[in-house]
Each structure stands twice: as C-alpha cells, then as structure tokens.
Scaffold this active site. Structure first.
Site, PDB file in Angstrom:
ATOM      1  N   GLY A 213       0.877  -1.169   0.000  1.00 58.16           N
ATOM      2  CA  GLY A 213       0.000   0.000   0.000  1.00 58.16           C
ATOM      3  C   GLY A 213       0.909   1.213   0.000  1.00 58.16           C
ATOM      4  O   GLY A 213       1.912   1.235  -0.719  1.00 58.16           O
ATOM      5  N   LYS A 214       0.614   2.204   0.847  1.00 61.67           N
ATOM      6  CA  LYS A 214       1.507   3.373   0.823  1.00 61.67           C
ATOM      7  C   LYS A 214       1.599   4.041   2.192  1.00 61.67           C
ATOM      8  O   LYS A 214       0.799   3.772   3.096  1.00 61.67           O
ATOM      9  CB  LYS A 214       0.993   4.373  -0.204  1.00 61.67           C
ATOM     10  CG  LYS A 214      -0.335   4.963   0.166  1.00 61.67           C
ATOM     11  CD  LYS A 214      -0.806   5.974  -0.869  1.00 61.67           C
ATOM     12  CE  LYS A 214      -2.175   6.474  -0.425  1.00 61.67           C
ATOM     13  NZ  LYS A 214      -3.081   6.811  -1.446  1.00 61.67           N
TER      14      LYS A 214
ATOM     15  N   LYS B   4       0.082   5.021   7.329  1.00 62.30           N
ATOM     16  CA  LYS B   4       0.189   3.863   6.438  1.00 62.30           C
ATOM     17  C   LYS B   4      -1.204   3.336   6.145  1.00 62.30           C
ATOM     18  O   LYS B   4      -1.982   3.077   7.058  1.00 62.30           O
ATOM     19  CB  LYS B   4       1.037   2.762   7.077  1.00 62.30           C
ATOM     20  CG  LYS B   4       1.179   1.508   6.203  1.00 62.30           C
ATOM     21  CD  LYS B   4       2.270   0.583   6.709  1.00 62.30           C
ATOM     22  CE  LYS B   4       2.488  -0.585   5.765  1.00 62.30           C
ATOM     23  NZ  LYS B   4       3.604  -1.453   6.208  1.00 62.30           N
TER      24      LYS B   4
ATOM     25  N   ASP C  55      11.637  -8.851   6.846  1.00 62.08           N
ATOM     26  CA  ASP C  55      11.870  -7.896   5.745  1.00 62.08           C
ATOM     27  C   ASP C  55      12.891  -6.845   6.152  1.00 62.08           C
ATOM     28  O   ASP C  55      12.764  -5.678   5.792  1.00 62.08           O
ATOM     29  CB  ASP C  55      10.540  -7.238   5.345  1.00 62.08           C
ATOM     30  CG  ASP C  55      10.644  -6.539   3.990  1.00 62.08           C
ATOM     31  OD1 ASP C  55       9.747  -5.748   3.656  1.00 62.08           O
ATOM     32  OD2 ASP C  55      11.659  -6.772   3.294  1.00 62.08           O
TER      33      ASP C  55
END
Ligand SMILES: CCCn1cc(-c2nc(Nc3ccc(C(=O)NC)cc3)nc3[nH]ccc23)cn1
Length: 299
Positions: free
Chosen positions: A28-29, A49, A140
């Site tokens: 997403g962003k 977010k 990550d």
C-alpha cells in the site's frame, strides 16, 4: 460537565491533512500528514500507512504488532484512524524526517564515516534483539525499512511482514507467497519457506553490506547476485544454487576485514551456526570502543 476523556491513539479522518507521499510498496503506501484537530495549522506531523483493501486484515496484524513494541530503535506507534464504519483503517506512526537509509546514505556519503555506519548497524541490532525477545520475526529487514531520525539515530520502520512465532514453534512458515525480498532471504527461507530468528540475522548481514556500500545502486545485492547467475535470468533456484555453492556478497570497498567477517558470520548456511543479534551487539560495541583505539577497524 466531566472532562471529556480523549484517547490520544484515536485519530479522526477529518483532521488528517495529506502533505506528500513517503513510500510505496506492494503493501500500500505511507503518506506524510499533519494532524490538526485545532485547525490552527500547528498540528503534529505523522506518517500514515494505508493498505490496499485486499490486505486490510494484514494491517490489523501490523497494528497489533506495533502497539506492543517499545524500543528506542523501533519507530513509534501513534494510533489508528478508522474511516466511516471501519471500512478502511490507517496506521499512524511518528514521522522520521530523514527518510530511510536508502534515501539518506547516498546523499550523506561524505559526512558518514565508518564509525557512524557501525553505530547505525549497532542500533539496528539493538532493535532486532528486542524484536526477537518479544518473539517476533521481522522477515523484511533491509536498508529500505530502516528509517533515519537524525544523523545519530536510526529506527526499524516497517513491520509489514513481521510475524509472531506460535508458542510451540521456533520458526514461522510462509503461507502466502507475496513478492518477497529474495535477495535478503536466507537459504532456509528460499528452500523451505521457514523463517527463524536466525533468518533475520542473515537479512541483517545483507543490510550491513548495504550500509558499507552506502546503498549505492551499482553494487546493490540484486546486481551483485545477478552477475553471478549465468545468463542474468534471475530464478530463485539459481540464487539458491549460488548460495549453496558457498558464494556470498563480496567485501565492499574500504570495508575492514573485521566488519566483513561479521557479515560472513551472518551468512552461515545453516541457521544454528549463525551469529546472534546479542553477539553482534557485543562485537560491534568492541569495534566502536575507543579503548581499542579503533584498531579493530584497521582496513
Ligand atoms: C519502509 C517502507 C514503508 N515506509 C515507511 C516510511 C516512513 N517514512 C518516514 N519518513 C520519510 C520517508 C521518506 C522521505 C523522503 O524524503 N524520501 C525521498 C522522508 C521522510 N517516516 C516514517 N515513520 C513511519 C514510517 C515512515 C516510508 N515508507
């Protein structure tokens, strides 16, 4: 009239003013917003977010993860903002003005000496050691996910792929195959889809390589592995073959042997042979320690 108790972690959409985009991903962003309930233009800046609707369930897991994390080197959770009827939820976090290490390092190469790079590495290990102590696996860890608060403080800034280990398990098995950051993945993740805390140590080794190369795109991991893979056609099996053959990322230019050997200890083939974050902390503190006159950093 009793004083209205306001929950500071509840943000109302109508007071969130978007300023600019900060980051984009498959998730997403993240946007920079000003939260201005008083409407006087003096509200606080926050990072917001939001996820694509299909991965909204994942955002709640990320929110629940961030709510429980309190550490100097982990970006602070501020709250949530639920649109009408909770259809779309947004995660509100503290805004770090200098962006990620990938945004920051290439531009600050000449003001960032080896000592400071190792200080960033130490802080990442401190954040990761804390995360592991809470039984989370990040999955990550990379320079793009480490944010810079100022020239002396960095924080782990994204938990989109973080999973907590079930009580009886010492690893996490990937169910969904998202477009995973394979060049930061240890062999066991690529071959068995299993993530151990030691898998995060492998990713830290790649992140340390990124630090020592100032996140230069010319020598970034994908380029370094690709030219090792015949025909440049990148398939995960090719990457696994290269790793199984014992090939590793090269020692970055001007990187001291003592630092490269730390990277190599993060890249042991089997998870149980890898150095742990608490030992990385000790080793990095030794390298940074004045008393040793920095001789540990002899290039
Ligand atoms: C890591 C992947 C997801 N993601 C998180 C963020 C993020 N960014 C920032 N600050 C930021 C970012 C970029 C720039 C910039 O100038 N870039 C060219 C300046 C400041 N603060 C944050 N607090 C919490 C998350 C977060 C951005 N993307």
């Amino acid at each position: 009239v009793p004083i209205q108790e306001v929950d500071p972690t509840v943000f109302e959409t109508r007071f969130l003013r978007k300023i600019k985009d900060l980051g984009e991903g498959h998730f997403g962003k993240v946007e920079l917003c000003q939260y201005d309930p008083r409407g006087d233009g003096r509200g606080q800046l926050v990072a917001v977010k939001s996820l694509k609707p299909e991965s909204r369930g994942q955002l709640w897991k990320e929110i629940d993860t961030m709510r429980e994390l309190y550490h100097h080197n982990i970006v602070k959770y501020r709250g949530v903002c639920s649109e009408e009827g909770g259809r779309t939820t947004k995660l509100i976090m503290e805004y770090l003005p200098a962006g990620s290490l990938k945004d920051y390092l290439p531009w600050r190469k000449h003001q960032t000496d080896l000592k400071r790079l190792l200080h960033y590495a130490l802080q990442i290990c401190q954040g990761m050691d804390y995360l592991g102590s809470q039984r989370f696996i990040h999955r990550d860890l990379a320079a793009r996910n480490v944010l810079v608060e100022n020239e002396s403080t960095v924080k782990i800034g994204d938990f989109g792929l973080t999973k907590s280990m079930k009580e009886d398990k010492s690893y996490y098995t990937v169910e969904e195959e998202t477009d995973s950051p394979v060049f930061w993945y240890a062999p066991e993740c690529l071959v068995d889809c299993k993530f151990y805390p030691a898998s995060d140590v492998w990713s830290f080794g790649v992140t340390l390589y990124e630090l020592l190369t100032y996140c230069e795109t010319r020598v970034r991991p994908v380029n370094m592995y690709l030219n090792k893979i015949p025909g440049g056609q990148m398939i995960i099996t090719r990457l696994v073959e290269v790793l199984m053959a014992g090939r590793r990322l090269p020692c970055p230019p001007h990187c001291p042997d003592a630092v490269y050997s730390l990277m190599r200890r993060c890249w042991e083939s089997s998870p149980e042979n890898r150095i742990q974050f608490k030992d990385l902390i000790t080793e990095l503190e030794l390298l940074l320690d004045e008393k040793h006159g920095g001789d540990g950093l002899a290039v």
